[in-house]
Design an enzyme around this catalytic site. Structure first.
Site, PDB file in Angstrom:
ATOM      1  N   GLN A  51       0.827  -1.219   0.000  1.00  0.00           N
ATOM      2  CA  GLN A  51       0.000   0.000   0.000  1.00  0.00           C
ATOM      3  C   GLN A  51       0.856   1.263   0.000  1.00  0.00           C
ATOM      4  O   GLN A  51       0.358   2.347  -0.304  1.00  0.00           O
ATOM      5  CB  GLN A  51      -0.942   0.016   1.209  1.00  0.00           C
ATOM      6  CG  GLN A  51      -2.007  -1.062   1.140  1.00  0.00           C
ATOM      7  CD  GLN A  51      -2.949  -0.961   2.317  1.00  0.00           C
ATOM      8  OE1 GLN A  51      -2.680  -1.495   3.381  1.00  0.00           O
ATOM      9  NE2 GLN A  51      -4.055  -0.245   2.148  1.00  0.00           N
ATOM     10  N   CYS A  89     -10.723   0.186   3.217  1.00  0.00           N
ATOM     11  CA  CYS A  89      -9.301   0.044   2.911  1.00  0.00           C
ATOM     12  C   CYS A  89      -8.747   1.410   2.536  1.00  0.00           C
ATOM     13  O   CYS A  89      -9.379   2.135   1.765  1.00  0.00           O
ATOM     14  CB  CYS A  89      -9.136  -0.937   1.754  1.00  0.00           C
ATOM     15  SG  CYS A  89      -7.427  -1.170   1.243  1.00  0.00           S
ATOM     16  N   LEU A  90      -7.574   1.758   3.081  1.00  0.00           N
ATOM     17  CA  LEU A  90      -6.967   3.047   2.749  1.00  0.00           C
ATOM     18  C   LEU A  90      -6.658   3.150   1.263  1.00  0.00           C
ATOM     19  O   LEU A  90      -6.556   4.248   0.724  1.00  0.00           O
ATOM     20  CB  LEU A  90      -5.682   3.250   3.564  1.00  0.00           C
ATOM     21  CG  LEU A  90      -5.876   3.393   5.080  1.00  0.00           C
ATOM     22  CD1 LEU A  90      -4.531   3.467   5.779  1.00  0.00           C
ATOM     23  CD2 LEU A  90      -6.724   4.604   5.425  1.00  0.00           C
ATOM     24  N   HIS A 131      -7.403  -9.256   6.104  1.00  0.00           N
ATOM     25  CA  HIS A 131      -7.381  -8.178   5.110  1.00  0.00           C
ATOM     26  C   HIS A 131      -5.936  -7.840   4.708  1.00  0.00           C
ATOM     27  O   HIS A 131      -5.623  -7.721   3.524  1.00  0.00           O
ATOM     28  CB  HIS A 131      -8.087  -6.957   5.716  1.00  0.00           C
ATOM     29  CG  HIS A 131      -8.131  -5.748   4.836  1.00  0.00           C
ATOM     30  ND1 HIS A 131      -9.305  -5.253   4.314  1.00  0.00           N
ATOM     31  CD2 HIS A 131      -7.146  -4.927   4.395  1.00  0.00           C
ATOM     32  CE1 HIS A 131      -9.035  -4.178   3.582  1.00  0.00           C
ATOM     33  NE2 HIS A 131      -7.725  -3.958   3.612  1.00  0.00           N
ATOM     34  N   GLU A 132      -5.058  -7.717   5.707  1.00  0.00           N
ATOM     35  CA  GLU A 132      -3.676  -7.306   5.428  1.00  0.00           C
ATOM     36  C   GLU A 132      -2.889  -8.425   4.750  1.00  0.00           C
ATOM     37  O   GLU A 132      -2.108  -8.176   3.836  1.00  0.00           O
ATOM     38  CB  GLU A 132      -2.966  -6.854   6.709  1.00  0.00           C
ATOM     39  CG  GLU A 132      -3.622  -5.701   7.458  1.00  0.00           C
ATOM     40  CD  GLU A 132      -3.947  -4.498   6.603  1.00  0.00           C
ATOM     41  OE1 GLU A 132      -3.277  -4.274   5.578  1.00  0.00           O
ATOM     42  OE2 GLU A 132      -4.897  -3.779   6.951  1.00  0.00           O
ATOM     43  N   HIS A 135      -3.528  -8.446   1.166  1.00  0.00           N
ATOM     44  CA  HIS A 135      -2.764  -7.427   0.422  1.00  0.00           C
ATOM     45  C   HIS A 135      -1.427  -7.997  -0.054  1.00  0.00           C
ATOM     46  O   HIS A 135      -0.958  -7.675  -1.143  1.00  0.00           O
ATOM     47  CB  HIS A 135      -2.469  -6.214   1.310  1.00  0.00           C
ATOM     48  CG  HIS A 135      -3.526  -5.149   1.297  1.00  0.00           C
ATOM     49  ND1 HIS A 135      -3.878  -4.468   0.162  1.00  0.00           N
ATOM     50  CD2 HIS A 135      -4.283  -4.634   2.301  1.00  0.00           C
ATOM     51  CE1 HIS A 135      -4.816  -3.580   0.468  1.00  0.00           C
ATOM     52  NE2 HIS A 135      -5.086  -3.659   1.757  1.00  0.00           N
TER      53      HIS A 135
END
Ligand code: ZN
Length: 164
Positions: A51, A89-90, A131-132, A135
């Protein structure tokens, strides 16, 4: 420390697989510091290295349980139950959606001294871990959303979202 730029959906880097960290270096320690600072600046609950444009298996999290979590080369080794809830999510600014995740997970990872540990997460922490870790595989939650991806402007005033 420095705030890093957050990559947003549409950026190819978010769809790529991250490489494991082989050794800790001053540069990676700096990255980890920057990731925490960037996550707090953006009011996120978690942030993964891709990210901020780095294809390494590094995740930072803070789900307001009094801990700061750092996961290097994380691997989910157990999942239990399920929870359905709202996720953001950012890297997908201004949006949220409903996602089903395990209620509990166990994740094996390395700390900043490259020592292995196992973290058990429940509820929001379990959701954040899943979630992470996704990624790091180049996967975004938007592919798991049940129904429509919603605009945050449709939330009521109390519905402040955790962004990961
Ligand atoms: Zn995210």
């Amino acid at each position: 420390m420095a705030i890093r730029n957050i990559r947003v959906i549409g950026d190819d880097i978010l769809t790529k697989k991250c490489k494991p960290v082989k050794e800790m270096t001053p540069r990676l320690l700096q990255l980890i510091d920057d990731m925490f600072e960037t996550m707090y600046q953006e009011n996120g609950a978690g942030l993964a290295a891709p990210q901020v444009g780095v294809l390494k298996q590094i995740v930072v999290m803070d789900v307001d349980d009094g801990n700061q979590y750092l996961l290097i080369n994380p691997e989910i080794i157990e999942e239990e139950g399920s929870q359905t809830g709202t996720e953001g999510c950012l890297s997908v600014p201004g949006k949220h959606g409903t996602v089903t995740r395990p209620e509990k997970v166990k994740v094996k990872a390395l700390d900043q001294d490259m020592k292995e540990f196992v973290l058990e997460g429940e509820g929001l922490l379990a959701r954040c871990i899943c979630h992470e870790v996704a990624h790091l595989r180049g996967e975004l939650y938007v592919d798991l959303v049940e129904g429509e991806l919603m605009d945050n402007s449709e939330l009521d005033e109390e519905g402040e979202e955790e962004q990961e």
